[in-house]
Scaffold this motif. Structure first.
Motif, PDB file in Angstrom:
ATOM      1  N   THR A 161       0.766  -1.201  -0.061  1.00  0.00           N
ATOM      2  CA  THR A 161       0.154   0.096   0.091  1.00  0.00           C
ATOM      3  C   THR A 161       0.993   1.460  -0.035  1.00  0.00           C
ATOM      4  OG1 THR A 161      -0.210  -0.218   2.480  1.00  0.00           O
ATOM      5  CG2 THR A 161      -1.902  -1.088   1.071  1.00  0.00           C
ATOM      6  N   LYS A 162       2.116   1.327  -0.346  1.00  0.00           N
ATOM      7  CA  LYS A 162       3.070   2.360  -0.221  1.00  0.00           C
ATOM      8  C   LYS A 162       2.151   3.226  -1.209  1.00  0.00           C
ATOM      9  CE  LYS A 162       5.995   0.425  -4.230  1.00  0.00           C
ATOM     10  NZ  LYS A 162       6.135  -0.817  -3.774  1.00  0.00           N
ATOM     11  N   THR A 163       2.361   4.660  -0.806  1.00  0.00           N
ATOM     12  CA  THR A 163       1.976   5.921  -1.318  1.00  0.00           C
ATOM     13  C   THR A 163       0.552   6.172  -1.545  1.00  0.00           C
ATOM     14  OG1 THR A 163       1.739   5.126  -3.943  1.00  0.00           O
ATOM     15  CG2 THR A 163       3.932   5.839  -3.229  1.00  0.00           C
ATOM     16  N   GLU A 196       3.965  -2.115   4.132  1.00  0.00           N
ATOM     17  CA  GLU A 196       4.648  -0.694   3.670  1.00  0.00           C
ATOM     18  C   GLU A 196       5.945  -0.973   3.565  1.00  0.00           C
ATOM     19  OE1 GLU A 196       2.980   2.020   3.023  1.00  0.00           O
ATOM     20  OE2 GLU A 196       1.028   1.660   4.040  1.00  0.00           O
ATOM     21  N   ASN A 197       6.464  -0.155   2.443  1.00  0.00           N
ATOM     22  CA  ASN A 197       7.874  -0.024   2.241  1.00  0.00           C
ATOM     23  C   ASN A 197       8.609   0.701   3.004  1.00  0.00           C
ATOM     24  OD1 ASN A 197       6.645  -0.481  -0.434  1.00  0.00           O
ATOM     25  ND2 ASN A 197       8.807  -0.883  -0.949  1.00  0.00           N
ATOM     26  N   ARG A 198       8.096   1.937   3.494  1.00  0.00           N
ATOM     27  CA  ARG A 198       8.787   3.019   4.321  1.00  0.00           C
ATOM     28  C   ARG A 198       8.159   3.071   5.584  1.00  0.00           C
ATOM     29  NH1 ARG A 198       8.518   8.064   0.782  1.00  0.00           N
ATOM     30  NH2 ARG A 198      10.447   8.693   1.834  1.00  0.00           N
ATOM     31  N   LEU A 236       6.548  -4.853   7.437  1.00  0.00           N
ATOM     32  CA  LEU A 236       7.689  -3.865   6.668  1.00  0.00           C
ATOM     33  C   LEU A 236       8.189  -4.489   5.704  1.00  0.00           C
ATOM     34  CD1 LEU A 236       8.862  -0.809   6.647  1.00  0.00           C
ATOM     35  CD2 LEU A 236      10.458  -1.980   7.908  1.00  0.00           C
ATOM     36  N   ILE A 237       8.119  -3.987   4.441  1.00  0.00           N
ATOM     37  CA  ILE A 237       8.632  -4.870   3.350  1.00  0.00           C
ATOM     38  C   ILE A 237       9.881  -3.978   2.451  1.00  0.00           C
ATOM     39  CG2 ILE A 237       6.601  -6.241   2.971  1.00  0.00           C
ATOM     40  CD1 ILE A 237       5.795  -4.092   0.553  1.00  0.00           C
ATOM     41  N   GLY A 238      10.264  -3.195   3.051  1.00  0.00           N
ATOM     42  CA  GLY A 238      11.469  -2.076   2.678  1.00  0.00           C
ATOM     43  C   GLY A 238      12.451  -1.994   3.669  1.00  0.00           C
ATOM     44  N   GLY A 297       7.151 -12.659  -5.477  1.00  0.00           N
ATOM     45  CA  GLY A 297       6.143 -12.649  -6.384  1.00  0.00           C
ATOM     46  C   GLY A 297       5.556 -11.278  -6.211  1.00  0.00           C
ATOM     47  N   MET A 298       5.318 -10.436  -7.236  1.00  0.00           N
ATOM     48  CA  MET A 298       4.550  -9.256  -7.094  1.00  0.00           C
ATOM     49  C   MET A 298       3.601  -9.195  -8.403  1.00  0.00           C
ATOM     50  SD  MET A 298       7.751  -6.736  -5.819  1.00  0.00           S
ATOM     51  CE  MET A 298       8.169  -6.237  -7.670  1.00  0.00           C
ATOM     52  N   SER A 299       2.905  -8.107  -8.700  1.00  0.00           N
ATOM     53  CA  SER A 299       1.740  -8.050  -9.648  1.00  0.00           C
ATOM     54  C   SER A 299       2.354  -8.687 -11.135  1.00  0.00           C
ATOM     55  CB  SER A 299       1.470  -6.422  -9.779  1.00  0.00           C
ATOM     56  OG  SER A 299       0.784  -5.747  -8.875  1.00  0.00           O
ATOM     57  N   GLY A 300       3.488  -8.484 -11.229  1.00  0.00           N
ATOM     58  CA  GLY A 300       3.778  -8.862 -12.816  1.00  0.00           C
ATOM     59  C   GLY A 300       4.151 -10.215 -12.947  1.00  0.00           C
ATOM     60  N   VAL A 350       2.480 -13.503  -1.470  1.00  0.00           N
ATOM     61  CA  VAL A 350       2.774 -12.848  -2.944  1.00  0.00           C
ATOM     62  C   VAL A 350       2.438 -11.300  -2.597  1.00  0.00           C
ATOM     63  CG1 VAL A 350       2.458 -14.344  -4.556  1.00  0.00           C
ATOM     64  CG2 VAL A 350       0.687 -13.145  -3.898  1.00  0.00           C
ATOM     65  N   ARG A 351       3.250 -10.493  -2.986  1.00  0.00           N
ATOM     66  CA  ARG A 351       3.085  -8.999  -2.680  1.00  0.00           C
ATOM     67  C   ARG A 351       2.561  -8.204  -3.743  1.00  0.00           C
ATOM     68  NH1 ARG A 351       8.233 -10.360  -1.399  1.00  0.00           N
ATOM     69  NH2 ARG A 351       8.871  -8.804  -2.620  1.00  0.00           N
ATOM     70  N   VAL A 352       1.239  -7.746  -3.837  1.00  0.00           N
ATOM     71  CA  VAL A 352       0.754  -6.981  -4.947  1.00  0.00           C
ATOM     72  C   VAL A 352       0.220  -5.694  -4.642  1.00  0.00           C
ATOM     73  CG1 VAL A 352       0.055  -9.015  -6.112  1.00  0.00           C
ATOM     74  CG2 VAL A 352      -1.499  -7.902  -4.610  1.00  0.00           C
ATOM     75  N   GLY A 353       0.691  -4.564  -5.563  1.00  0.00           N
ATOM     76  CA  GLY A 353       0.421  -3.414  -5.360  1.00  0.00           C
ATOM     77  C   GLY A 353      -0.566  -2.819  -6.776  1.00  0.00           C
ATOM     78  N   THR A 354       0.211  -2.768  -7.847  1.00  0.00           N
ATOM     79  CA  THR A 354      -0.493  -2.200  -9.161  1.00  0.00           C
ATOM     80  C   THR A 354      -1.549  -2.994  -9.452  1.00  0.00           C
ATOM     81  OG1 THR A 354       1.359  -3.201 -10.194  1.00  0.00           O
ATOM     82  CG2 THR A 354       1.497  -0.729  -9.726  1.00  0.00           C
ATOM     83  N   ALA A 355      -1.627  -4.338  -9.460  1.00  0.00           N
ATOM     84  CA  ALA A 355      -2.595  -5.205  -9.821  1.00  0.00           C
ATOM     85  C   ALA A 355      -3.892  -4.853  -9.141  1.00  0.00           C
ATOM     86  CB  ALA A 355      -2.169  -6.554  -9.484  1.00  0.00           C
ATOM     87  N   PRO A 392      -1.579   1.884 -11.468  1.00  0.00           N
ATOM     88  CA  PRO A 392      -0.079   2.336 -11.327  1.00  0.00           C
ATOM     89  C   PRO A 392       0.057   3.641 -10.369  1.00  0.00           C
ATOM     90  CG  PRO A 392      -1.204   2.580 -13.643  1.00  0.00           C
ATOM     91  CD  PRO A 392      -2.211   2.059 -12.673  1.00  0.00           C
ATOM     92  N   ARG A 393       1.128   3.495  -9.618  1.00  0.00           N
ATOM     93  CA  ARG A 393       1.358   4.460  -8.392  1.00  0.00           C
ATOM     94  C   ARG A 393       1.703   5.678  -9.011  1.00  0.00           C
ATOM     95  NH1 ARG A 393       2.934  -0.347  -6.219  1.00  0.00           N
ATOM     96  NH2 ARG A 393       4.988  -0.442  -7.515  1.00  0.00           N
ATOM     97  N   GLN A 394       1.283   6.969  -8.289  1.00  0.00           N
ATOM     98  CA  GLN A 394       1.845   8.236  -8.506  1.00  0.00           C
ATOM     99  C   GLN A 394       3.323   8.275  -8.060  1.00  0.00           C
ATOM    100  OE1 GLN A 394      -0.273  10.329 -10.008  1.00  0.00           O
ATOM    101  NE2 GLN A 394      -1.803   8.886  -9.883  1.00  0.00           N
TER     102      GLN A 394
HETATM  103  C1  LIG Z   1       5.616  -1.937  -4.281  1.00  0.00           C
HETATM  104  C2  LIG Z   1       6.227  -3.340  -4.081  1.00  0.00           C
HETATM  105  C3  LIG Z   1       5.503  -4.629  -4.310  1.00  0.00           C
HETATM  106  C4  LIG Z   1       4.366  -4.499  -5.108  1.00  0.00           C
HETATM  107  O1  LIG Z   1       4.601  -4.171  -6.203  1.00  0.00           O
HETATM  108  P1  LIG Z   1       3.586  -4.216  -7.602  1.00  0.00           P
HETATM  109  O2  LIG Z   1       4.400  -4.565  -8.574  1.00  0.00           O
HETATM  110  O3  LIG Z   1       2.875  -2.918  -7.713  1.00  0.00           O
HETATM  111  O4  LIG Z   1       2.776  -5.451  -7.261  1.00  0.00           O
HETATM  112  C5  LIG Z   1       5.964  -5.819  -3.579  1.00  0.00           C
HETATM  113  N1  LIG Z   1       7.141  -5.865  -2.992  1.00  0.00           N
HETATM  114  C6  LIG Z   1       7.919  -4.752  -2.582  1.00  0.00           C
HETATM  115  C7  LIG Z   1       8.783  -4.951  -1.607  1.00  0.00           C
HETATM  116  C8  LIG Z   1       7.333  -3.529  -2.926  1.00  0.00           C
HETATM  117  O5  LIG Z   1       7.998  -2.380  -2.548  1.00  0.00           O
END
Ligand SMILES: *Cc1c(COP(=O)(O)O)cnc(C)c1O
Length: 235
Positions: free
Chosen positions: A38-40, A62-64, A84-86, A206-209, A222-227, A231-233
């Motif tokens: 959920t970053k940004t 969250e990354n940050r 925390l993933i960052g 694994g992420m969205s792509g 699996v960690r998904v954002g954009t899917a 797209p993030r600003q």
């Molecule tokens: C943003 C982020 C994701 C998600 O990425 P998407 O390509 O948007 O799915 C997964 N892992 C980490 C560490 C990220 O920073």
């Protein structure tokens, strides 16, 4: 179509992708959880998504640390597990401990020790070791050759429970290359368990792509954002 129903549909689509990837790999879909990155995103957007029935059982990442802290109070009543993933700087350890239930980005014994020292007596902090399986210089994480040693050291620190390993896969259109990295993380996990660290079962990869490739190699998270959020600003 309003934005919330779009997010709901995308959550369902992600779940279906995970299910078919799990079936294709002969795995149970129940063994793969989904973390929403959920970053940004503002706290109210995050809340709306996490409260949807389609998000049941999903986690938040969250990354940050700055964003963890900023959104923490507004989301404190949710029971959603937050990771925390960052990267975590040592001067932000206390803030991270306050708002995250698991630190996925431990890449040094030094950070492990600092976390261990700050965990309140009688409680346990869940951590994962982040490994840089692609070798891309921009990526955080311990080199694969040192991951087993680091994992065993981290698992031995008081107050920490090593849940497993996290990686950000290769940024490449070549599926074989990406998969090889994920297979490498699975191998590190297996060897760590064989060393006696029975708790280290998780593979956050694994992420969205590329989540299908990660599930094929054994991802448990699996960690998904954009899917889900689009797209993030850029900030
Ligand atoms: C943003 C982020 C994701 C998600 O990425 P998407 O390509 O948007 O799915 C997964 N892992 C980490 C560490 C990220 O920073």
């Amino acid at each position: 179509m309003n934005q919330t129903s779009t997010v709901a549909q995308r959550l369902t689509a992600v779940r279906e992708r995970v299910e078919s990837a799990a079936h294709a790999a002969g795995r149970s879909p129940d063994d793969v959880r989904v973390l929403l990155a959920t970053k940004t995103l503002d706290a109210d957007v995050v809340r709306t998504a996490l409260e949807l029935p389609e998000a049941a059982g999903m986690l938040r990442g969250e990354n940050r640390v700055q964003e963890l802290v900023a959104k923490g109070p507004a989301l404190a009543d949710l029971t959603v597990e937050t990771h925390l993933i960052g990267p975590l700087q040592s001067n932000k350890v206390n803030a991270a401990l306050r708002w995250a239930g698991c630190i996925e980005s431990v890449a040094s014994v030094d950070l492990g020790r600092r976390l261990s020292e700050r965990v309140p007596a009688g409680s346990t902090l869940d951590v994962m070791v982040q490994v840089n399986v692609s070798g891309e210089p921009t990526k955080h994480g311990v080199v694969p050759e040192d991951a087993l040693d680091l994992a065993v050291q981290i698992a031995g620190l008081p107050g920490l429970r090593l849940l497993g390993f996290m990686t950000v896969g290769a940024n490449s259109p070549e599926a074989d290359l990406v998969r090889t990295g994920y297979a490498r993380l699975a191998d590190i996990r297996d060897r760590t368990i064989a060393e006696g660290v029975a708790t280290a079962t998780e593979l956050s990869m694994g992420m969205s792509g590329d989540l299908e490739l990660a599930v094929a190699e054994g991802a448990t998270l699996v960690r998904v954002g954009t899917a889900v959020f689009g797209p993030r600003q850029v900030r």
